[in-house]
Enzyme design. Structure first.
Site, short mmCIF file in Angstrom:
data_model
loop_
_atom_site.label_atom_id
_atom_site.label_comp_id
_atom_site.label_asym_id
_atom_site.label_seq_id
_atom_site.Cartn_x
_atom_site.Cartn_y
_atom_site.Cartn_z
N ARG A 234 -26.86 6.80 -22.50
CA ARG A 234 -26.29 6.51 -23.92
C ARG A 234 -25.46 7.36 -24.66
NH1 ARG A 234 -30.17 2.25 -24.80
NH2 ARG A 234 -32.17 2.26 -23.83
N ASP B 97 -27.58 1.85 -21.81
CA ASP B 97 -28.12 2.72 -20.94
C ASP B 97 -28.05 1.94 -19.36
OD1 ASP B 97 -29.85 0.57 -21.78
OD2 ASP B 97 -31.45 1.87 -20.18
N GLY C 247 -30.07 0.09 -27.83
CA GLY C 247 -28.69 -0.04 -27.52
C GLY C 247 -27.79 0.09 -28.63
N GLU D 101 -26.10 -6.08 -32.51
CA GLU D 101 -26.66 -6.18 -31.22
C GLU D 101 -25.57 -5.26 -30.45
OE1 GLU D 101 -28.65 -6.12 -28.72
OE2 GLU D 101 -29.96 -7.72 -28.78
N ASP D 102 -26.00 -4.72 -29.16
CA ASP D 102 -24.99 -3.94 -28.33
C ASP D 102 -24.27 -4.98 -27.49
OD1 ASP D 102 -27.27 -4.45 -26.94
OD2 ASP D 102 -27.45 -2.65 -26.04
N LYS E 278 -20.37 -10.83 -23.04
CA LYS E 278 -19.88 -11.40 -21.63
C LYS E 278 -19.86 -12.87 -21.39
CE LYS E 278 -21.93 -7.30 -19.13
NZ LYS E 278 -23.02 -7.00 -18.20
N PHE F 246 -21.67 -4.47 -15.17
CA PHE F 246 -22.59 -3.87 -16.11
C PHE F 246 -21.83 -2.42 -16.55
CE2 PHE F 246 -25.83 -0.60 -16.51
CZ PHE F 246 -26.82 -1.18 -16.92
N ASP G 171 -25.46 -10.72 -23.10
CA ASP G 171 -25.23 -11.00 -21.83
C ASP G 171 -25.55 -12.67 -21.51
OD1 ASP G 171 -24.92 -10.31 -18.97
OD2 ASP G 171 -26.94 -9.87 -18.86
P1 5GP Z 1 -29.51 -11.09 -22.69
O1 5GP Z 1 -30.44 -11.40 -23.37
O2 5GP Z 1 -28.31 -11.70 -23.67
O3 5GP Z 1 -29.35 -11.70 -21.53
O4 5GP Z 1 -29.51 -9.66 -22.53
C1 5GP Z 1 -29.18 -8.77 -23.58
C2 5GP Z 1 -29.53 -7.32 -23.30
O5 5GP Z 1 -29.63 -7.08 -21.55
C3 5GP Z 1 -28.81 -6.34 -23.96
O6 5GP Z 1 -29.31 -6.03 -25.15
C4 5GP Z 1 -28.91 -5.19 -22.90
O7 5GP Z 1 -29.94 -4.52 -23.40
C5 5GP Z 1 -29.04 -5.72 -21.62
N1 5GP Z 1 -27.71 -5.66 -20.77
C6 5GP Z 1 -26.86 -6.57 -20.66
N2 5GP Z 1 -25.92 -6.65 -20.25
C7 5GP Z 1 -25.82 -5.13 -20.07
C8 5GP Z 1 -24.82 -3.88 -19.73
O8 5GP Z 1 -24.03 -4.45 -19.00
N3 5GP Z 1 -24.89 -2.89 -19.61
C9 5GP Z 1 -26.30 -2.45 -20.12
N4 5GP Z 1 -26.44 -1.12 -20.46
N5 5GP Z 1 -27.28 -3.47 -20.66
C10 5GP Z 1 -26.95 -4.72 -20.66
MG MG Z 2 -30.05 -4.62 -26.46
#
Ligand code: 5GP
Ligand code: MG
Length: 177
Positions: free
Chosen positions: A168, A162, A48, A102-103, A134, A155, A106
């Protein structure tokens, strides 16, 4: 800008290319100040973050390295659940100033599990740059030092992020309609 479709879902424009670009410029400016005289290594988390990492890295003017990793989650043999491993991290981070790229953060689960492993390598410092966070979805104790945008708990796709592997290559960010 109009709404778009990725696979079975519709998305509406969220952050324009120029908006993202301007924000990344100011993140880079801050990094250039904070790391003056240092030589940080950027560790970009695939897939990402590849576009964000590239755009950010081009604007960094201090001596810097970049390396790319993939985080793989597998079921641990203990009761503690999933274990996160980094694939592709060949160099030692001992004594280095590390900037993890990181992208999106969440819930923070991925990074909260991975960061302790990075710290085992005894980097001189560790900071996190995330294009998006977020805050309303955050459940783990992870805090990014350089944040592009704090966004609502919806999302998003585009700019490297993606939906089921697609979207992407969209140059700006879109949000689920
Ligand atoms: P976390 O472990 O912080 O809950 O999740 C992080 C990962 O979830 C990110 O690196 C990404 O791959 C995915 N993710 C979380 N929210 C989104 C979103 O709104 N859009 C996309 N495309 N991926 C997300
Ligand atoms: Mg990621």
């Amino acid at each position: 800008m109009d709404k778009i479709r990725v696979l079975d879902k519709e998305f509406v424009p969220f952050l324009a290319e120029e908006t993202i670009d301007l924000r990344i410029s100011s993140l880079a400016e801050q990094i250039n100040i904070d790391y003056a005289g240092k030589a940080p290594i950027f560790i970009a988390v695939l897939n990402g973050s590849f576009i964000f990492a590239s755009d950010l890295f081009k604007k960094v003017t201090v001596a810097a390295q970049i390396s790319f990793i993939k985080l793989a989650s597998y079921k641990g043999t203990t009761s503690t659940g999933n274990v996160i491993t980094a694939i592709g991290l060949e160099e030692s981070l001992k004594g280095k100033d590390v900037i993890l790229v990181e992208d999106i953060i969440d819930t923070g689960k991925t990074l909260s599990e991975f960061i302790p492993q990075l710290l085992l390598q005894a980097p001189a410092s560790l900071r996190i740059a995330s294009l998006l966070t977020k805050p309303d979805a955050l459940k783990y104790d992870v805090k990014a030092d350089y944040v592009g945008f704090e966004i609502p708990n919806k999302f998003v796709v585009g700019y490297g992020l993606d939906y089921d592997g697609y979207g992407r290559n969209i140059p700006s960010l879109y949000q689920l309609a």
